[in-house]
Design a protein around this motif. Structure first.
Motif, short mmCIF file in Angstrom:
data_model
loop_
_atom_site.label_atom_id
_atom_site.label_comp_id
_atom_site.label_asym_id
_atom_site.label_seq_id
_atom_site.Cartn_x
_atom_site.Cartn_y
_atom_site.Cartn_z
N ARG A 131 0.98 -1.21 0.06
CA ARG A 131 -0.11 0.06 -0.17
C ARG A 131 1.00 1.31 -0.18
O ARG A 131 1.15 2.01 1.12
N GLU A 159 -6.11 -5.80 4.22
CA GLU A 159 -4.46 -5.75 4.16
C GLU A 159 -3.97 -6.36 3.12
O GLU A 159 -4.40 -7.65 2.50
N LYS A 167 1.63 4.98 -1.67
CA LYS A 167 0.96 5.91 -2.40
C LYS A 167 1.86 6.47 -3.64
O LYS A 167 2.78 5.95 -3.55
N TYR A 169 -18.05 4.53 -3.04
CA TYR A 169 -16.67 3.97 -3.02
C TYR A 169 -16.24 4.61 -1.78
O TYR A 169 -16.10 5.27 -1.10
N GLU A 170 -15.32 3.63 -1.42
CA GLU A 170 -14.58 3.63 -0.08
C GLU A 170 -13.13 3.21 -0.16
O GLU A 170 -12.85 2.44 -0.99
N PRO A 171 -12.32 3.72 0.84
CA PRO A 171 -10.80 2.92 0.99
C PRO A 171 -10.99 1.43 0.97
O PRO A 171 -11.79 0.99 1.78
N VAL A 172 -10.14 0.68 0.44
CA VAL A 172 -10.10 -0.64 0.65
C VAL A 172 -9.73 -0.76 2.11
O VAL A 172 -8.83 -0.34 2.81
N ASP A 173 -10.37 -1.82 2.67
CA ASP A 173 -10.36 -2.16 3.97
C ASP A 173 -9.45 -3.39 4.47
O ASP A 173 -9.33 -3.82 5.45
N ASN A 219 -7.35 0.68 -4.48
CA ASN A 219 -7.32 1.95 -3.53
C ASN A 219 -8.64 1.89 -2.93
O ASN A 219 -8.75 2.39 -2.00
N THR A 220 -9.69 1.68 -3.81
CA THR A 220 -11.14 2.06 -3.53
C THR A 220 -11.51 0.33 -3.45
O THR A 220 -11.27 -0.09 -4.28
N GLN A 221 -12.91 0.40 -2.88
CA GLN A 221 -13.58 -0.71 -3.06
C GLN A 221 -15.25 -0.01 -3.18
O GLN A 221 -15.53 1.11 -2.71
#
Lengths: 216, 417
Positions: free
Chosen positions: A86, A204, A88, A198-202, A184-186
């Motif tokens: 992960r 790992e 950036k 859409y939200e950040p991937v949770d 990066n998003t789910q």
């Protein structure tokens, strides 16, 4: 055939040895001239563009797991990802690997001579860009759009450089080595607002099989 | 009165004639197409990036899922690339098995194409007949690999196991009585090769049957003759391969021009078209099915007479014998190594391609010496074909777009990757 190619383009091509098919590297500023000679010269006639492939050399030759010390220290179990972690988008990593990062590989086919050639171009700039060859082969249109979409390489002179494979409104260039494998998003349906959000991937990121480099 | 000029129409992604998830933005002037802009990527799974995070052998299964109607041909290109990079040669029997299954796959693909294409432009029954024959070929897949579609049968170094000596049979169930079971098992008493033999015996008649329904059919001809014409030079320039290129009259087939495996020892002909329209491409593919039968026949005869290994004898790439693995430590170690870490490929760049049913399916592999590909690029034949949709459909009617999508044999698994 190799002789003919080198005879016509000796000033521009650098031949690479130990390749499965005839391979040459070209400086990106000469690409238009080289490509149009390859296509239109009567001895060569590389009428078909088989493929355009972009490569990100950022992590070339970097293993995730080295075992030289293993006999004395034992293997470490948790492997830290080198490639698809992960991270950036980082424009601040400054070394030679980053400035010489991208390469475009063209595969051409001459049907009349039954001969294939591979042309490689390294992009030597911070903002990756290269002249477009859509004026020479119409087939290059989508291949270049794909390379732009997945690697963020811009093709100067391309008539319609849009994303092609990723979703509408996608951010980032997913095939770059610093783009995480899990994204990066789910996306999910939110029953409260009654729409897709859409939200950040949770989850790992993890390494299932570490990358190992072994000499024969 | 208000005058309407061009208007924009959305076609797909959920449309039965879109062959999956094609979205087209059409600029129309009345019924005539002015511009067609395909939006692809709805089935994008980043296969190439997934491959970068996995040992080589774990990616073979992903190859099946690219062009999911010609599964083994995709595997073939991938394992050829690995074999080229490793510089290994595979046993002759494995080569014949690969050719046999490549051709079975070609028929499998062309049957689906024929059925779907005919269904799209109005002939329902061909679809049903084509799927009847497909079922037998799926059974061949199942007999060698245990699965009907996503076989993972080809491996670097050969194929994973030899052809079965007994064709699996239908078993008694509450849905079928003894008589029905006897009927369905009539050609399954012998080996897989016997089963294939009985298939190629009856299949030419099936092709005649499809031709009876379509070749001289007035409606079929009205829908395909003169539609989507591509000149030979243009077809080459647009990156066409396979039946799309040969339909335009260019004599180019990788099985003849760059023979791989044992194609240079086998006898077969390459059909080419003359006009480059949808009808020619239809005829080319029908003839290809007949040529595939020829090839299958030759392979079956050879495989009957010659036995031998189907996997190279190299513990680095081929999994050890199951029994040895349980009794010998060496074999156990090799087994563990292959299935955990895999094998490393020396630093190299290779391009390998096969004549898949849709055209040239190529794999460009860059290795940095690791157990995973550094970069894997898949050259899908459908990608340049679909890219030319705009050019092919310009000036045609809306309903012809459906015929053109059909003739291109579009499958989104490989285009979106």
């Amino acid at each position: 055939m190799e002789q003919k190619i080198l005879q016509h383009l000796s000033d521009y091509l650098v031949k690479e040895d130990n390749q499965d098919i005839f391979t040459c590297t070209v400086e990106s500023k000469n690409i238009i001239h080289v490509m149009s000679t390859l296509k239109y010269n009567k001895d060569l006639l590389f009428k078909q563009l088989t493929d355009i492939c972009a490569v990100d050399y950022m992590q070339y030759g970097q293993a995730e797991w080295t075992t030289t010390d293993a006999t004395s220290t034992g293997y470490s179990r948790g492997v830290k990802s080198q490639s698809h972690g992960r991270i950036k988008f980082s424009n601040d990593i400054e070394d030679e690997r980053m400035t010489n990062r991208f390469c475009i590989v063209y595969h051409l086919l001459s049907i009349s001579n039954n001969f294939r050639i591979r042309i490689k171009t390294h992009i030597k700039s911070d903002i990756p860009s290269i002249p477009s060859i859509t004026s020479i082969w119409d087939a290059a249109d989508w291949y270049e759009r794909e390379a732009y979409d997945l690697f963020g390489i811009s093709f100067d002179g391309h008539p319609d450089l849009r994303r092609i494979l990723t979703d509408y409104g996608f951010i980032g260039h997913p095939f770059r080595k610093d783009f995480p494998l899990i994204g990066n998003t789910q996306v999910r349906y939110d029953p409260e607002s009654k729409k897709i959000i859409y939200e950040p991937v949770d989850i790992e990121p993890r390494v299932l099989v570490p990358k190992v480099i072994r000499e024969k | 009165m208000k005058e309407y000029q061009n208007f924009t129409m959305n076609f797909g992604p959920q449309h039965p004639a879109a062959h999956g998830v094609l979205r087209l933005i059409l600029q129309m002037e009345g019924e005539v197409i002015k511009n067609a802009d395909p939006h692809i990527g709805l089935l994008h799974r980043a296969t190439e990036k997934l491959a970068e995070s996995k040992p080589y052998n774990q990616t073979i299964g992903y190859m099946d899922r690219l062009d999911y109607v010609s599964m083994m041909c995709n595997e073939h290109a991938y394992v050829l690339a690995i074999e080229k990079a490793l510089e290994i040669d595979i046993p002759l029997r494995a080569k014949y098995i690969r050719v046999l299954f490549d051709e079975i796959t070609r028929i499998l693909n062309h049957l689906l194409w024929l059925g779907a294409h005919a269904l799209d432009i109005g002939a329902m029954s061909v679809f049903l007949y084509a799927f009847r024959e497909r079922e037998d070929l799926m059974d061949c897949y199942e007999a060698v690999s245990g699965t009907r579609m996503h076989a993972t049968y080809y491996r670097p170094g050969g194929v994973i196991r030899d052809l079965p000596s007994q064709m699996p049979k239908y078993e008694k169930s509450s849905l079928k009585d003894n008589n029905e079971i006897k009927n369905s098992n009539y050609n399954r008493e012998g080996s897989l090769l016997d089963f294939i033999d009985s298939f190629i015996e009856r299949f030419p008649e099936c092709v005649d049957e499809y031709e009876n329904l379509l070749t001289d059919n007035r409606i079929w001809k009205q829908r395909t003759v003169g539609i989507g014409v591509v000149e030979p030079d243009r077809a080459v320039e647009l990156g066409f391969t396979g039946p799309m290129l040969r339909g335009s009259g260019v004599n180019w087939d990788l099985r003849k021009m760059n023979p791989y495996e044992v194609y240079d020892d086998l006898k077969f002909d390459i059909p080419i078209g003359t006009k480059g329209d949808c009808y020619d491409r239809y005829l080319v593919r029908i003839e290809e099915m007949r040529q595939s039968i020829k090839l299958i026949k030759q392979c079956v005869n050879w495989l009957r007479e010659n036995s031998g290994p189907v996997m190279i004898d190299d513990a680095k790439y081929a999994p050890p014998d199951r029994e040895k693995m349980k009794s010998e430590m060496e074999s156990l170690i090799h087994h563990f190594k292959i299935f955990s870490e895999g094998y490393c490929i020396p630093k190299s760049e290779v391009y390998a391609s096969v004549e898949a049913p849709k055209g040239e399916f190529g794999v460009f592999l860059i290795s940095d010496g690791a157990n995973k590909p550094y970069r894997l690029k898949i050259r899908a034949p459908g990608f340049p074909h679909l890219a030319s949709l705009n050019e092919m459909s310009k000036g045609h009617m809306l309903s012809d777009v459906v015929a053109i999508i059909g003739t291109q044999d579009i499958v989104f698994g490989e285009i979106d990757r």
